[in-house]
Write an enzyme that holds these catalytic residues in place. Sequence first.
Site, PDB file in Angstrom:
ATOM      1  N   VAL A  74       6.343 -78.534  39.122  1.00  0.00           N
ATOM      2  CA  VAL A  74       5.447 -77.424  38.829  1.00  0.00           C
ATOM      3  C   VAL A  74       6.153 -76.263  38.141  1.00  0.00           C
ATOM      4  CG1 VAL A  74       5.719 -76.132  40.997  1.00  0.00           C
ATOM      5  CG2 VAL A  74       3.496 -76.165  39.845  1.00  0.00           C
ATOM      6  N   TYR A  75       7.470 -76.241  38.128  1.00  0.00           N
ATOM      7  CA  TYR A  75       8.193 -75.163  37.454  1.00  0.00           C
ATOM      8  C   TYR A  75       7.970 -75.271  35.946  1.00  0.00           C
ATOM      9  CZ  TYR A  75      10.897 -74.389  41.797  1.00  0.00           C
ATOM     10  OH  TYR A  75      11.283 -74.133  43.090  1.00  0.00           O
ATOM     11  N   SER A  76       7.193 -74.312  35.424  1.00  0.00           N
ATOM     12  CA  SER A  76       6.877 -74.271  33.995  1.00  0.00           C
ATOM     13  C   SER A  76       6.318 -75.601  33.498  1.00  0.00           C
ATOM     14  CB  SER A  76       8.104 -73.857  33.171  1.00  0.00           C
ATOM     15  OG  SER A  76       8.546 -72.575  33.552  1.00  0.00           O
TER      16      SER A  76
END
Length: 344
Positions: free
Chosen positions: A61-63
């Site tokens: 989900v990071y970026s």
Amino acid sequence: MDYRNLGASGLRVPVLSFGAGTFGGSGPLFGAWGNTDAEEARRLVDICLEAGVNLFDTADVYSAGASEEVLGQAIRGRRDAVLISTKTALPMGEGPQDWGASRARLIRATEDALRRLGTDYIDLLQLHAFDASTPVEEVLSTLDRLVAVGKIRYVGVSNFAGWELMKSLASANRRGYPRYVAHQVYYSLAGRDYEWELMPLGADQGVGALVWSPLAWGRLTGKIRRGQPLPKASRLHETAQYGPPVDDEKLFDIVEALDAIAGETGRTVPQIAINWLLNRPTVSSVIIGARNEEQLRQNLGAVGWSLSKEQIERLDAISAVTAPYPYFPYRRQEGFARLNPPIV
């Protein structure tokens, strides 16, 4: 760099690990954290490895996967020298199979992470949140299969409640599935809720803590002071609503205590805050982040020295808060404490 076993597993991890949330940063949250490209990421990885930090933490989900992609590029050609930790379960899209920890979702999320990271195995896969809509047996059996085929080596969780983690561990024990050996948790001098239930559970069940946001979402950098406005460059202007709540008056008291100890030790406020965490029970590794080389080198300076017993006691006292029910009787009343003494 010192190394510790991750919980009750045989996996040895450095006491400091690197969080890649700034890699490829985009969007209102991750864009405010930083936007490290592959070239700069490779330089930061170089510095980490020189210091003995070989565990790198990211998440799908990071970026929207960009962090995994940049990390994969940064470690290319030296996969055997690093440990990769990534997370999944939070939404990656609007479709019904784009979130959670169902069998279909976990298999696809793992394959996607492997592709973005440019590797054929993940050292530690963690569930980023508890999926109450999927039976824990389905989650664990899927992880068991992914371990059996060599796509992941160890499993852990992040941001679970105590009952969610214990239910999962009990099911793993009952059915012979892999046990969670790590719990990635928020823990800092300004946020000690981890100690009430999750720390005793981790100590009892052999689950090591990987600490995220050891500087309380950027509040323990030494730049936020009583009676002063928030610095213009602070990412808290854009991200405060996403992070853990902090009582401002308590925060200022803690920062002033850190300042005093900084004057005694010649260390920085962040270094002292991180070093305090390394003395806490169940902590296997503290995840540090950095937008640039200067920040990274400063955070790496949190190891190789020790706070005195008296300094630790001062920080313990100034950061202490009353535990919520049902935990406070075990801290306040002798009869309760005798039955279940605190581990801190």
